[in-house]
Design a protein around this motif. Sequence first.
Motif, PDB file in Angstrom:
ATOM      1  N   CYS A  28      11.107  69.206 -23.727  1.00  0.00           N
ATOM      2  CA  CYS A  28      12.348  69.024 -24.489  1.00  0.00           C
ATOM      3  C   CYS A  28      13.512  69.474 -23.281  1.00  0.00           C
ATOM      4  N   GLN A  29      13.107  69.484 -22.052  1.00  0.00           N
ATOM      5  CA  GLN A  29      14.206  69.836 -21.267  1.00  0.00           C
ATOM      6  C   GLN A  29      15.516  69.035 -21.274  1.00  0.00           C
ATOM      7  N   GLU A  30      16.732  69.710 -21.431  1.00  0.00           N
ATOM      8  CA  GLU A  30      17.878  68.979 -21.640  1.00  0.00           C
ATOM      9  C   GLU A  30      18.629  69.036 -20.283  1.00  0.00           C
ATOM     10  N   PRO A  31      19.455  68.289 -19.959  1.00  0.00           N
ATOM     11  CA  PRO A  31      20.273  68.404 -18.310  1.00  0.00           C
ATOM     12  C   PRO A  31      21.353  69.346 -18.968  1.00  0.00           C
ATOM     13  N   TYR A  32      21.961  69.960 -17.927  1.00  0.00           N
ATOM     14  CA  TYR A  32      22.979  70.887 -17.831  1.00  0.00           C
ATOM     15  C   TYR A  32      23.765  71.017 -16.887  1.00  0.00           C
ATOM     16  N   GLU A  33      25.098  71.447 -16.954  1.00  0.00           N
ATOM     17  CA  GLU A  33      25.838  71.400 -15.631  1.00  0.00           C
ATOM     18  C   GLU A  33      25.191  72.502 -14.927  1.00  0.00           C
ATOM     19  N   GLY A  34      25.191  72.117 -13.300  1.00  0.00           N
ATOM     20  CA  GLY A  34      24.549  73.022 -12.270  1.00  0.00           C
ATOM     21  C   GLY A  34      23.203  72.502 -11.976  1.00  0.00           C
ATOM     22  N   TYR A  47      16.980  61.899 -16.048  1.00  0.00           N
ATOM     23  CA  TYR A  47      17.902  61.440 -17.079  1.00  0.00           C
ATOM     24  C   TYR A  47      17.304  60.540 -17.922  1.00  0.00           C
ATOM     25  N   ASP A  48      16.420  59.632 -17.325  1.00  0.00           N
ATOM     26  CA  ASP A  48      16.081  58.242 -18.044  1.00  0.00           C
ATOM     27  C   ASP A  48      14.881  58.769 -19.111  1.00  0.00           C
ATOM     28  N   ASP A  49      14.224  59.608 -18.371  1.00  0.00           N
ATOM     29  CA  ASP A  49      12.935  60.470 -19.026  1.00  0.00           C
ATOM     30  C   ASP A  49      13.559  61.182 -20.588  1.00  0.00           C
ATOM     31  N   TYR A  50      14.746  61.787 -20.290  1.00  0.00           N
ATOM     32  CA  TYR A  50      15.406  62.473 -21.317  1.00  0.00           C
ATOM     33  C   TYR A  50      16.130  61.480 -22.366  1.00  0.00           C
ATOM     34  N   ALA A  51      16.453  60.345 -21.791  1.00  0.00           N
ATOM     35  CA  ALA A  51      17.042  59.467 -22.796  1.00  0.00           C
ATOM     36  C   ALA A  51      16.167  58.829 -23.388  1.00  0.00           C
ATOM     37  N   ARG A  52      14.625  58.745 -22.929  1.00  0.00           N
ATOM     38  CA  ARG A  52      13.632  58.008 -23.850  1.00  0.00           C
ATOM     39  C   ARG A  52      13.390  59.112 -24.936  1.00  0.00           C
ATOM     40  N   ARG A  53      13.228  60.197 -24.553  1.00  0.00           N
ATOM     41  CA  ARG A  53      12.776  61.397 -25.455  1.00  0.00           C
ATOM     42  C   ARG A  53      13.830  61.525 -26.513  1.00  0.00           C
ATOM     43  N   VAL A  54      15.098  61.365 -26.217  1.00  0.00           N
ATOM     44  CA  VAL A  54      16.233  61.497 -27.344  1.00  0.00           C
ATOM     45  C   VAL A  54      16.235  60.334 -27.923  1.00  0.00           C
ATOM     46  N   GLY A  55      16.315  59.031 -27.503  1.00  0.00           N
ATOM     47  CA  GLY A  55      16.232  57.903 -28.234  1.00  0.00           C
ATOM     48  C   GLY A  55      17.319  56.883 -27.923  1.00  0.00           C
ATOM     49  N   PHE A  56      17.940  56.921 -26.548  1.00  0.00           N
ATOM     50  CA  PHE A  56      18.909  56.030 -26.300  1.00  0.00           C
ATOM     51  C   PHE A  56      18.577  55.408 -24.888  1.00  0.00           C
ATOM     52  N   VAL A  57      19.271  54.044 -24.332  1.00  0.00           N
ATOM     53  CA  VAL A  57      18.861  53.575 -22.979  1.00  0.00           C
ATOM     54  C   VAL A  57      20.267  53.897 -22.145  1.00  0.00           C
TER      55      VAL A  57
END
Length: 203
Positions: A28-34, A47-57
């Motif tokens: 569940c690692q989320e992007p963050y500034e820095g 970011y693509d992997d994060y998007a797939r986990r969260v549910g957007f393209v």
Amino acid sequence: MEVQMDDLNGTVETSAEGESNNIEVGPCQEPYEGMLFESEEAAKVFYDDYARRVGFVTRVLSSRKSERDGSIISRGLGCRGISENRRKVMQKEFGEQEACPAMVLLKQEMPGRWVIKKFLGDHNHLLVIQSPKIRKTLDEKDKKIQELSAELRVKKRLSAAYRDQLLAFIKDIEDHNAHLSTKVQSVSNKIKELEAKTGALTR
């Protein structure tokens, strides 16, 4: 403390006071500034992997190139928003919909060092998380498309080679026909000369 994403094995490298430790990236690692990455591609994959986990393209929002060598030094990635069919339904029911604000801004600080300069995680639409089965099907389709594209490129190259060979063969035939025509014309002229001489002798 410095945190850096590894480009190859999906780990986070942290360093503090000269020490370095590898920490596995959580599911569940989320992007963050820095947040740091070794390359633009590593950041995009994350970011693509994060998007797939969260549910957007995702989609590319912006790009900035170096004036010195033309390489990409900044990239904006964001949410593509709701599907076209869903957008039409929502526009009909609720009026014009704004573009989704969710995005991430990547910037190259130096070779081998890309950093997230800005991250917005809020969406203005419902998210749809794909099941592993659907994602696997999509991955298989992408792989099949890549295979067919490669096969098509090979066939195009073969077709071009066959065309060149055919054109060369046609040219050889044309040259040969032209040579034969010259010989036939020469023989015809000699026959006419011979007939003219024979006719003169018989008079």
